[in-house]
Design an enzyme around this catalytic site. Structure first.
Site, PDB file in Angstrom:
ATOM      1  N   GLY A  11       0.863  -1.199   0.000  1.00 13.20           N
ATOM      2  CA  GLY A  11       0.000   0.000   0.000  1.00 13.20           C
ATOM      3  C   GLY A  11       0.888   1.233   0.000  1.00 13.20           C
ATOM      4  N   GLY A  13       0.139   4.521  -0.111  1.00 13.58           N
ATOM      5  CA  GLY A  13      -0.451   5.792   0.306  1.00 13.58           C
ATOM      6  C   GLY A  13       0.456   6.471   1.329  1.00 13.58           C
ATOM      7  N   ALA A  14      -0.110   7.424   2.061  1.00 15.81           N
ATOM      8  CA  ALA A  14       0.703   8.226   2.981  1.00 15.81           C
ATOM      9  C   ALA A  14       1.399   7.357   4.036  1.00 15.81           C
ATOM     10  CB  ALA A  14      -0.173   9.265   3.653  1.00 15.81           C
ATOM     11  N   ASN A 101      -7.559   1.829   9.600  1.00 12.67           N
ATOM     12  CA  ASN A 101      -8.505   2.494  10.495  1.00 12.67           C
ATOM     13  C   ASN A 101      -9.744   1.622  10.665  1.00 12.67           C
ATOM     14  OD1 ASN A 101      -7.378   4.949  11.253  1.00 12.67           O
ATOM     15  ND2 ASN A 101      -8.111   6.028   9.430  1.00 12.67           N
ATOM     16  N   ALA A 126       0.390  11.957   8.430  1.00 11.04           N
ATOM     17  CA  ALA A 126       1.145  12.018   7.169  1.00 11.04           C
ATOM     18  C   ALA A 126       0.190  12.202   6.005  1.00 11.04           C
ATOM     19  CB  ALA A 126       1.937  10.736   6.966  1.00 11.04           C
ATOM     20  N   LYS A 182      -9.319   4.411  19.034  1.00  4.66           N
ATOM     21  CA  LYS A 182      -9.105   5.099  17.743  1.00  4.66           C
ATOM     22  C   LYS A 182     -10.406   5.115  16.932  1.00  4.66           C
ATOM     23  CE  LYS A 182      -6.469   7.009  14.500  1.00  4.66           C
ATOM     24  NZ  LYS A 182      -5.774   6.341  13.421  1.00  4.66           N
ATOM     25  N   ASN A 190     -14.315  11.990  11.662  1.00  3.56           N
ATOM     26  CA  ASN A 190     -14.201  11.856  10.203  1.00  3.56           C
ATOM     27  C   ASN A 190     -15.494  12.059   9.423  1.00  3.56           C
ATOM     28  OD1 ASN A 190     -11.727  11.136  11.267  1.00  3.56           O
ATOM     29  ND2 ASN A 190     -11.317   9.564   9.753  1.00  3.56           N
ATOM     30  N   ASN A 200     -10.646  19.767  11.192  1.00  2.00           N
ATOM     31  CA  ASN A 200     -11.037  19.161  12.473  1.00  2.00           C
ATOM     32  C   ASN A 200     -11.393  20.205  13.528  1.00  2.00           C
ATOM     33  OD1 ASN A 200     -10.309  16.904  11.104  1.00  2.00           O
ATOM     34  ND2 ASN A 200      -8.642  16.282  12.473  1.00  2.00           N
ATOM     35  N   SER A 252      -8.550  12.308   7.141  1.00  2.00           N
ATOM     36  CA  SER A 252      -8.374  11.420   5.981  1.00  2.00           C
ATOM     37  C   SER A 252      -9.670  11.262   5.188  1.00  2.00           C
ATOM     38  CB  SER A 252      -7.867  10.054   6.450  1.00  2.00           C
ATOM     39  OG  SER A 252      -8.721   9.537   7.454  1.00  2.00           O
TER      40      SER A 252
HETATM   41  O1  KPL Z   1      -7.104   9.735  12.271  1.00  2.00           O
HETATM   42  C1  KPL Z   1      -7.498  10.789  11.855  1.00  2.00           C
HETATM   43  C2  KPL Z   1      -7.856  10.838  10.422  1.00  2.00           C
HETATM   44  O2  KPL Z   1      -7.765  11.885   9.797  1.00  2.00           O
HETATM   45  O3  KPL Z   1      -8.224   9.770   9.903  1.00  2.00           O
HETATM   46  C3  KPL Z   1      -7.709  11.955  12.777  1.00  2.00           C
HETATM   47  C4  KPL Z   1      -7.288  11.560  14.169  1.00  2.00           C
HETATM   48  C5  KPL Z   1      -9.163  12.315  12.756  1.00  2.00           C
HETATM   49  C6  KPL Z   1      -6.851  13.133  12.446  1.00  2.00           C
HETATM   50  O4  KPL Z   1      -7.278  13.835  11.351  1.00  2.00           O
END
Ligand code: KPL
Length: 295
Positions: A11, A13-14, A101, A126, A182, A190, A200, A252
């Protein structure tokens, strides 16, 4: 040429680029993306320094059979397909670290992958820059562990390598709880910032603040029913602290919406709605949020 102890990052990505650039020179690595490339990857550090890193950038079919660890860093919705494509090329029992996530892939992949599966949850910030760059926007911390609390030695070895590479990490015997924390943060931030296209920090203002509080109330009830221990400061304080600390971020999911990519809605809100259903909890706010968030 890669050898048996090498790390493969699946992967680009960032997060994949962040791991690849930080780990290059520390451990033999390759980054698997959609296209192979001979271009070096550039890393811009939180301190503002930009450095080029020579990293092997390959495609799935170029992956060597014997690997030390696979770090799966795709978005949650792409994780299983990416891994299935790689699985035909590599040894079955290769250890896997999941960086997704939400809580959509962790349980099924832990149960079906033949080798040990660790889950990681990170607050490293990132974002990608062009085809070959990553900006490490802010230092964070990473927890790594197995859902059943086993393979602590492996988690400790990987965490120690990451820490030496400048990504502070520690093994964790209760990763389910960390993933729950998380998940609560991502659920409260999000979908709302993606829907209203705000940073945010704007969640602190009206009319958004009560919306965040309403999400937190439902998430708290679900976590309680699931037996996920609350953070020391409590759910609300933990989430508002992250909003404060990431006030200038474009989350994200907002970045995905702005770039017309699929979002992680199903990985973040899906498991919460499933859990609410299992426990007979009424969650009108999360249900509406799911409906209003692009998938
Ligand atoms: O994990 C994040 C995301 O952007 O997915 C947060 C903690 C909300 C930070 O932007």
């Amino acid at each position: 040429m890669m050898s048996g102890g090498d790390w493969l990052i699946l992967g680009s990505g960032a997060l994949g680029r962040l791991l690849a650039t930080r780990l290059s020179g520390q451990v033999p690595i390759a980054l698997v993306g959609r296209k192979a490339s001979t271009q070096p990857l550039s890393l811009t550090t939180p301190e503002g320094e930009t450095l080029a890193h020579k990293v092997a950038r390959i495609t799935t079919n170029q992956a060597p059979a014997q690997l030390g660890v696979i770090h799966l860093t795709t978005k949650a919705y792409a994780a299983e397909a990416a891994l299935d494509e790689l699985a035909v090329c590599i040894a079955d029992e290769t250890p896997l670290v999941l960086w997704q996530n939400g809580y959509q892939v962790q349980e099924p992949l832990t149960r079906r992958w033949p080798g040990p599966v660790l889950c990681a949850t990170t607050t490293e910030g990132a974002y990608t820059q062009g085809d070959d760059g990553v900006v490490h926007a802010g230092h964070g911390h990473t927890f790594i562990g197995h859902l059943d609390g086993c393979h602590q030695d492996l988690a400790a070895r990987i965490a120690s390598r990451l820490t030496s590479a400048g990504l502070s990490a520690e093994p964790c015997s209760n990763i389910r709880q960390r993933l729950g924390h998380k998940l609560a943060i991502n659920a409260a931030i999000n979908p709302l910032v993606a829907r209203f296209r705000i940073r945010n920090g704007q969640l602190r203002d009206r009319p958004f603040r009560p919306m965040v509080d309403a999400v937190i109330a439902e998430v708290t009830a679900i976590m309680h029913a699931e037996g996920i221990e609350a953070p020391e400061s409590g759910w609300s304080a933990m989430i508002w602290k992250v909003i404060e600390g990431t006030a200038s971020n474009r989350a994200s999911m907002l970045q995905d919406v702005l770039a017309n990519r699929p979002t992680e809605r199903d990985a973040i809100l899906g498991p919460l709605l499933d859990a609410a259903m299992r426990h007979g909890l009424d969650v009108p706010v999360l249900t509406a949020l799911y409906r209003e968030t692009p998938g």
